[in-house]
Design an enzyme around this catalytic site. Structure first.
Site, PDB file in Angstrom:
ATOM      1  N   CYS A  44      44.088  40.709  48.840  1.00 54.93           N
ATOM      2  CA  CYS A  44      43.741  41.843  49.702  1.00 54.93           C
ATOM      3  C   CYS A  44      43.480  41.333  51.122  1.00 54.93           C
ATOM      4  O   CYS A  44      43.038  40.203  51.327  1.00 54.93           O
ATOM      5  CB  CYS A  44      42.504  42.554  49.167  1.00 54.93           C
ATOM      6  N   ASP A  58      41.179  42.227  52.937  1.00 59.67           N
ATOM      7  CA  ASP A  58      39.727  42.276  53.175  1.00 59.67           C
ATOM      8  C   ASP A  58      39.196  40.953  53.743  1.00 59.67           C
ATOM      9  O   ASP A  58      39.475  39.880  53.185  1.00 59.67           O
ATOM     10  CB  ASP A  58      39.028  42.604  51.843  1.00 59.67           C
ATOM     11  N   ARG A  88      36.453  39.621  53.597  1.00 59.13           N
ATOM     12  CA  ARG A  88      35.484  38.900  52.759  1.00 59.13           C
ATOM     13  C   ARG A  88      36.143  38.083  51.662  1.00 59.13           C
ATOM     14  O   ARG A  88      35.443  37.455  50.857  1.00 59.13           O
ATOM     15  CB  ARG A  88      34.515  39.916  52.125  1.00 59.13           C
ATOM     16  N   HIS A 120      39.691  42.319  44.274  1.00 52.53           N
ATOM     17  CA  HIS A 120      38.247  42.060  44.417  1.00 52.53           C
ATOM     18  C   HIS A 120      37.473  43.349  44.192  1.00 52.53           C
ATOM     19  O   HIS A 120      37.942  44.438  44.526  1.00 52.53           O
ATOM     20  CB  HIS A 120      37.936  41.472  45.799  1.00 52.53           C
ATOM     21  N   CYS A 153      36.667  46.924  46.577  1.00 52.65           N
ATOM     22  CA  CYS A 153      37.844  46.973  47.456  1.00 52.65           C
ATOM     23  C   CYS A 153      37.946  48.367  48.081  1.00 52.65           C
ATOM     24  O   CYS A 153      37.984  49.387  47.376  1.00 52.65           O
ATOM     25  CB  CYS A 153      39.107  46.686  46.635  1.00 52.65           C
TER      26      CYS A 153
HETATM   27 CO    CO Z   1      40.402  45.118  49.192  1.00 52.83          CO
END
Ligand code: CO
Length: 221
Positions: A42, A44, A46, A98, A101
């Site tokens: 992803c 993302d 993090r 994750h 998400c």
């Molecule tokens: Co995500």
């Protein structure tokens, strides 16, 4: 300090750090790469692939998008996949989702988010396929967590359903396709799916790579 300047300063510190351990770190990497893994994760912020797996530059070939989706008309992802499998000859493909998400979370709602509706639509399809299981989970967070896992499982299938992967399975017995979920609350990776070369595909998705049949001859005259 200006936030962009901070990145450039961080880069200088990182170079010094690498060179202090291996003076030839960059010289060794300059001309080629031989990663063993393709990572599809992803976007993302993090979930940084190298950090959470303790890997160094050169070890992971990486593709990231919103909610780590494998969509059969996404030429960006398909180009990465083809290069990784056919040129780099990776041994493993890891699809990593994750918990918490944002893409998966929004796909659980009825929000109209504009262009991204088209992307999230593919996650809604995962919900539809697994709605019987998901709808029995009363706790919202638990249902969200399970949806994240099922999304990864479906993307692992999507990877295995490509002719790119099936051709490599057929000819070279690789790569193994893994589905992992990163727990943003603990830092740990959970392994939740795995497809070995040649196993687990629904028949309708399999390609036949046998020798081409000889051309049919027309009626003799
Ligand atoms: Co995500």
């Amino acid at each position: 300090m200006d936030s962009v300047k901070k990145l450039l300063m961080g880069n200088k510190a990182w170079v010094m750090d690498k060179l202090s351990v291996h003076p030839d770190f960059f010289a060794r990497q300059a001309n080629s790469q031989q990663p063993e893994f393709l990572w599809i994760g992803c976007s993302d912020s993090r979930v940084p692939a190298e950090d959470i797996t303790g890997t160094e530059p050169g070890e992971l070939f990486v593709h990231r998008n919103i909610a780590n989706l494998v969509i059969h008309t996404d030429f960006n992802m398909l180009s990465v996949l083809q290069y990784a499998v056919e040129v780099l000859k990776v041994k493993h493909i890891i699809v990593c989702g994750h918990y918490n998400c944002g893409g998966v979370k929004n796909a659980m709602t009825h929000l109209d988010l504009g262009l991204i509706n088209k992307w999230l639509r593919h996650i809604k399809d995962v919900y539809r396929i697994h709605q019987r299981e998901l709808n029995t989970i009363a706790d919202h967070q638990a249902r969200f967590d399970r949806f994240v896992e099922l999304n990864v499982t479906e993307q692992v299938r999507n990877i295995a359903e490509t002719s790119i992967v099936q051709r490599a399975w057929n000819k070279e017995g690789r790569p193994i396709v893994h589905g992992w979920v990163y727990d943003i609350r603990t830092g740990y990776l959970n392994t939740i799916a795995r497809m070995e070369p040649g196993f687990g595909l629904d028949d309708i998705y399999t390609f036949d790579f046998g020798p081409p049949s000889p051309p049919k001859t027309g009626p003799s005259s």
